[in-house]
Enzyme design. Structure first.
Site, PDB file in Angstrom:
ATOM      1  N   THR A   1       2.978   3.141  -6.796  1.00 48.69           N
ATOM      2  CA  THR A   1       2.963   3.769  -5.533  1.00 48.69           C
ATOM      3  C   THR A   1       2.381   5.295  -5.534  1.00 48.69           C
ATOM      4  O   THR A   1       1.514   5.686  -6.612  1.00 48.69           O
ATOM      5  CB  THR A   1       4.383   3.863  -5.067  1.00 48.69           C
TER       6      THR A   1
ATOM      7  N   VAL B   1       0.934  -1.109  -0.059  1.00 45.51           N
ATOM      8  CA  VAL B   1       0.005  -0.068   0.071  1.00 45.51           C
ATOM      9  C   VAL B   1       0.883   1.330   0.190  1.00 45.51           C
ATOM     10  O   VAL B   1       1.776   1.264   0.769  1.00 45.51           O
ATOM     11  CB  VAL B   1      -0.773   0.059   1.216  1.00 45.51           C
ATOM     12  N   CYS B   2       0.591   2.116  -0.821  1.00 42.58           N
ATOM     13  CA  CYS B   2       1.384   3.295  -0.974  1.00 42.58           C
ATOM     14  C   CYS B   2       2.830   3.007  -1.020  1.00 42.58           C
ATOM     15  O   CYS B   2       3.330   2.370  -2.056  1.00 42.58           O
ATOM     16  CB  CYS B   2       0.874   4.271   0.241  1.00 42.58           C
ATOM     17  N   THR B   3       3.697   3.749  -0.300  1.00 40.29           N
ATOM     18  CA  THR B   3       5.258   3.670  -0.339  1.00 40.29           C
ATOM     19  C   THR B   3       5.628   2.350   0.349  1.00 40.29           C
ATOM     20  O   THR B   3       6.857   2.201   0.294  1.00 40.29           O
ATOM     21  CB  THR B   3       5.660   4.809   0.405  1.00 40.29           C
ATOM     22  N   GLY B   4       4.874   1.481   0.507  1.00 39.69           N
ATOM     23  CA  GLY B   4       5.206   0.107   0.723  1.00 39.69           C
ATOM     24  C   GLY B   4       5.995  -0.829  -0.258  1.00 39.69           C
ATOM     25  O   GLY B   4       6.838  -1.531  -0.022  1.00 39.69           O
TER      26      GLY B   4
END
Length: 317
Positions: free
Chosen positions: A122, A102-105
């Site tokens: 991202t 999720v996102c910057t994961g």
């Protein structure tokens, strides 16, 4: 039963954790015996999210060798990740049947080499960094989530909810996913190839009040005359000056901004109303169904009628 393991670390974005977690928990409540949801940090100790919220994990990551769905959230903690976390992901990520970020994961997955040769996304603000730091990753900055084999990456924050709903639908069917979406009061409607509308939100930064007022006018009156000449008159500027100032302060041209607002409005009307395509095309300023069809095919690769068939739902109470 599928184990969903959510990785925790200091300075994680709390909504990246709780958004997908609530989706899977809702699906488990609806269809018991489907998901075993667990959270884990490196050593099993509580972590503090970037918002200050303290999250208490169920386990230490060392207690897990594999999970059906391994979910890696994003947040400020991805900027200088603990090398031990990257090492654990490198060792255990390939064992997951589904690897999700999720996102910057996605940055953590890339640091672990798990996205090499893969298409991924991202948060729009970090796509350039991901592409620059990890040239082996094919970064697509546009979609809200991307599936490449067993790996799924999503855009910023709330896109993780969209991806989680898509995974629940994949596992348990549309009815269960829709029930969860209704319970959470979110839409089970955003396909993965839908553009990251966060990019449009980033354009809403005009410094001068007249330009901000014009942006608000566009949002509230998509069916009106929204030519540069008309908008410039509303801002009390010459068309040439208005066009230059608008792009300088928002990062996009007036025409592209209008196109985005009209498309978003049309999408929502297709999702939320029973109005006909011709009526919607007029309400959104397209004028004709054909003009709206071209806009949808360009943005999503599908016609309005097909989009409605897939994503329109009559909400029951």
């Amino acid at each position: 039963m599928r184990t969903v393991l959510v990785v925790l670390f200091d300075d994680v974005q709390s909504l990246d954790v709780t958004g997908p977690l609530e989706v899977f928990a809702g699906a488990e409540a609806h269809s018991g015996g489907t998901y075993r949801i667990r959270t884990a940090s490196l050593d099993g100790a509580p972590v503090r999210a970037s918002s200050g919220l303290v999250l208490v994990p169920d386990h230490a990551l060392t207690e897990f060798r594999a999970a059906h769905t391994l979910l890696v959230p994003g947040g400020q903690g991805t900027r200088g990740p603990d090398p031990r976390l990257v090492h654990w992901l490198r060792a255990h990520g390939p064992r997951a049947e589904r690897l999700v970020s999720v996102c910057t994961g996605a940055i953590l997955l890339a640091e672990a080499g798990l996205l090499d040769g893969r298409r991924a996304t991202t948060h729009w603000a970090y796509c350039d960094k991901l592409a620059r730091d990890h040239p082996a990753v094919e970064v697509d900055a546009d979609p809200i989530y991307v599936r490449d084999g067993h790996i799924a990456t999503s855009a910023g924050v709330t896109a993780g909810i969209d991806l989680a709903l898509a995974l629940v639908e994949e596992d348990l069917g549309r009815d269960v996913a829709l029930s969860v979406a209704r319970h959470l009061v979110v839409f089970l409607r955003r396909p993965g190839n839908q553009a990251q509308f966060s990019a449009q939100l980033a354009a809403q930064t005009a410094q001068r009040a007249p330009l901000r007022e014009v942006q608000q006018w566009i949002t509230e009156h998509p069916r009106d005359d929204l030519t540069v000449e008309s908008l410039a008159a509303r801002a009390r500027l010459s068309p040439r000056h208005f066009a230059r100032a608008f792009q300088a302060e928002t990062g996009t041209t007036p025409g592209r901004y209008v196109d985005g607002v009209r498309f978003e409005h049309a999408r929502r009307l297709l999702e939320d109303t029973a109005d006909g395509v011709e009526e919607i095309s007029r309400a959104c300023g397209y004028g004709t169904p054909e003009a709206m069809r071209r806009a949808f095919v360009k943005a999503l690769g599908t016609a309005p009628a097909e989009y409605r068939r897939r994503f329109h739902t009559t909400v029951t109470r």
